[in-house]
Write a protein that holds these residues in place. Structure first.
Motif: not given
Length: 750
Positions: A474-480, A510-515, A520-523, A531-539
């Motif tokens: 759980f990194s939050g914003a990975p760059t920070k 929305d779902v499109g922007r989340q994907e 973008t984060l994967q790249d 080498q990592a997977f990326v998973r974003l969720v809304t809550a």
């Protein structure tokens, strides 16, 4: 926007599509294929083949070679009837099935094979001419003919195809005259003196097959014209298989005639033996000249089209992208034709058919093998997108691929390895360039099939022998909070699974922007070597989203076994944070909390790894102790922390307990073989907090066990006090083992 209606007196939109210009199956596939099959090898080397290995072995060579071509033809037919085949032929099929790297790795050698074929055929033509006119120079004749053939191809592909109809008629006449021919005697003394004669059988079976095999590679001539066909999906299967069948019948019949008309020595001594046998000898010359010229035309038409497709897909370097340009209404690759001419003329200077033919054999067999692999994998995976109208059992394609690689090794193992290294080198070069195609291929299907098989073979929980951390970070914003990702990467060694997770506010995306954000984060991670997977969720709040991921993220038995968190500095969120840790423990997820800052962690990374120290505060091998040692060992063997010293620290109340504790600790570290250095510290009335702060003040990383929520009355209060105790420590990892796994068994192999 609706299509404009046709004006009165013009052809309707539909009818113009139906009347799309292009070559038919007969003119565009069968004709160039059969004329390349019935080419220079048949006229100038078939007697040589028969003289060295005999009738039965010749028929075996023909059958073996044609069977490989036949299986490949089936694979080509399956691929061609599943997808729209455009310019590039075999390269196009492979790149759209196995990816642009594989397509390019095969397509570049295929281009050179086609260009070298031009030299093979024009040298064959020149050899037959020099036999009749000995005063002529073979290389010069081949040079001139190569240039003339290229000029014809530059004029128009359609004109070149029409010229082949006349050549086909000449070949048919020559074969009829051969069938009506008479036996001849042994080679005359004059013949033997003029030509160095090899002893029958002096050349081995596989070497003979290597020389003969290019005779059945004519199917590439038709396939490479795919961009010029009216209906490639119909023309390629019909034309290719018909050419293979007709060629096989002719090649099985000719040895029967030759074996009856001349002995082995004569067959070997005279490359133009058919001329002496035929009832009208000059018809064989017409056939030889027609076959060699038509084959050369087929190759000079095919090679630049492969080159054009390679250039347009970005496979070739930027300096050669101009080779992708087309000319005229038919988009003919005239620049590529001139480039191919240069390669062919360079090969002509070699001037030896027997030297060029085996090289072509390796190139063509490599292409055939990959085409069979592509069709076989497509058929095996049975993806819904693979729906060929010409259905071929995948086992046939597999047989074709195995046949290709087997023949390659039997012909010349060293040349096979060299060819494989060339293909692999081109593949790795293209992979490093990260060329992205705009089409899908079957590589994802392959991995999905393997993953599915693997997941169903994992039964029950993972055993201790195969344990490694699979992290949910759980990194939050990975760059920070990049230090969390650095830690995760060091722990997994790019062997375990590693997912970077963040929780977005509900309704913010929305779902499109989340994907899109995930991609973008994967790249970004890939560019930083992560080498990592990326998973974003809304809550509705971050802790709720984190709880959802802990409970639901994963597939089958493959779940994150360890959650990596950054420490919280917010007093208002400490209760929720403590509840999250308790939720992880309840879900049997190990918890690792990194208490650090990006600046502090960056300073540590700048130090040479061999001067770093990792302190592990020991409370026994059970519970948290085993997991802490495993994590310390994984860090020590990672690239960033390699060679760091692991200091295993144990506090005892007095000197009397120190001796036995030190002996036990030394025995333990020796048996674990993780390179830890034991250190027993005598308290002498000092508090643990005081000892901890003094002893680990100069460490680069400190590992401390975390009590389980059920072992303390108020975990939130316990965690608050723990934070105060370690405030002045350097980078700290708080570790809680929650899995139903004995980590001592991971360390010890009793």
């Amino acid at each position: 926007m609706p299509l404009p209606s046709p004006e009165p007196g013009t052809v309707s939109w539909k009818s113009s599509q139906d009347e799309k210009p292009g070559l038919s199956a007969f003119g565009g596939v069968f004709t160039p294929s059969i004329l390349t099959i019935l080419g220079v090898i048949m006229y100038l080397r078939f007697g040589w083949v028969l003289g060295h290995v005999g009738l039965i072995n010749t028929l075996i060579i023909v059958t073996l070679s044609t069977s490989i071509t036949f299986f490949t033809g089936l694979s080509i037919s399956a691929i061609a009837t599943d997808q729209v085949v455009r310019a590039g032929g075999a390269y196009y099929m492979i790149s759209r099935s196995l990816g642009i790297e594989t397509g390019g790795a095969v397509g570049i050698p295929l281009f050179f094979a086609q260009a070298l074929s031009v030299a093979l055929y024009t040298l064959g033509f020149a050899e037959s001419v020099v036999r009749i006119f000995p005063n002529l120079n073979l290389t010069m004749v081949a040079f001139i003919v190569t240039i003339l053939v290229t000029l014809l191809a530059l004029k128009s592909a359609e004109i070149a195809i029409k010229a082949q109809y006349f050549i086909m008629a000449a070949i048919v006449v020559s074969l009829i005259c051969l069938a009506l021919g008479q036996p001849i005697g042994s080679a005359s003394a004059l013949d033997l003196a003029a030509t160095p004669v090899e002893e029958p059988g002096s050349v081995g079976f596989w070497a003979v097959l290597a020389v003969f095999f290019p005779a059945v590679t004519g199917i590439m001539s038709g396939v490479n014209m795919s961009g010029d066909l009216k209906d490639p999906s119909k023309a390629i299967p019909v034309g290719t298989l018909a050419a293979i069948g007709v060629g096989y019948v002719i090649y099985m019949v000719i040895p029967l005639f030759l074996s009856q008309q001349a002995d082995s020595a004569t067959l070997i001594a005279d490359p133009l033996i058919m001329r002496r046998i035929a009832i009208w000898g000059d018809s064989i010359l017409l056939g030889v000249w027609g076959a060699t010229l038509s084959s050369a035309i087929g190759s000079i038409l095919g090679a630049p089209r492969v080159l054009q497709a390679l250039a347009r897909d970005g496979v070739l370097p930027k300096s050669l992208r101009w080779l992708g340009k087309g000319s005229g209404p038919q988009d003919e690759p005239r620049l590529g034709t001139l480039f191919s001419l240069g390669v062919a003329l360079a090969a002509v200077s070699i001037g030896d058919l027997n030297l060029i033919a085996p090289v072509l054999t390796m190139f063509f067999l490599t292409t055939y093998m990959v085409l069979n692999v592509a069709a076989g994998i497509e058929g095996f995976l049975q993806s819904p997108s693979f729906r060929p109208t010409f259905k071929v059992p995948w086992i046939f394609s597999l047989l074709g691929a195995v046949g290709c690689i087997s023949i390659m090794f039997l012909i010349n193992a060293i040349a096979t390895v060299v060819a494989a290294l060339i293909v692999l080198g081109i593949y790795l070069w293209l992979e490093r360039r990260e060329i992205e195609g705009t089409w899908g291929d079957i590589r994802q299907g392959i991995w999905l099939s393997l993953i599915r098989t693997g997941l169903f073979r994992i039964k029950g929980p993972l055993d201790s022998k195969n344990w490694r951390p699979h992290l949910l970070v759980f990194s939050g914003a990975p760059t920070k909070r990049w230090h969390l990702l650095d830690m995760a990467n060091a722990l997994t060694h790019q062997r375990g699974l590693f997912t970077v997770a963040s929780v977005l506010p509900e309704g913010s995306r929305d779902v499109g922007r989340q994907e899109s954000m995930e991609m973008t984060l994967q790249d970004y991670l890939e560019k930083r070597g992560i080498q990592a997977f990326v998973r974003l969720v809304t809550a509705s709040d971050p802790f709720q989203g984190m709880k959802q991921l802990i409970e639901a993220y994963g597939i089958g038995p493959l779940l994150p076994n360890t959650v990596l968190l950054g420490d919280t500095e917010n007093p208002q969120g400490r209760d929720r944070f403590s509840q999250l840790v308790a939720q992880c423990h309840k879900a049997k997820r190990n918890v690792v909390i990194l208490r650090s800052s990006p600046e502090q962690f960056t300073l540590v990374r700048r130090r040479p790894a061999r001067f770093r120290r990792i302190d592990v505060w020991w409370g026994g091998l059970q519970a948290n102790g085993g997991l802490m040692l495993i994590l310390a060992y994984l860090l020590r063997t990672s690239w960033d922390w390699r060679g760091a010293e692991i200091c295993l620290k144990l506090v005892v109340p007095d000197q009397a307990a120190a001796a036995s504790a030190e002996e036990n600790l030394m025995g333990l570290t020796a048996s674990l073989r993780i390179g830890a250095v034991p250190q027993v510290i005598v308290a002498n009335g000092r508090s643990f907090d005081e000892i901890l702060l003094i002893s680990s003040q100069t460490a680069d990383l400190v590992l401390i066990g975390l009590a389980t929520p059920g072992s303390v009355d108020d975990f939130s209060e316990y965690y608050t006090k723990l934070q105060h105790r370690i405030t002045d420590l350097p980078n700290t990892l708080l570790v809680m083992a929650s899995e139903e796994l004995s980590f001592s068994e991971v360390l010890q192999k009793d």
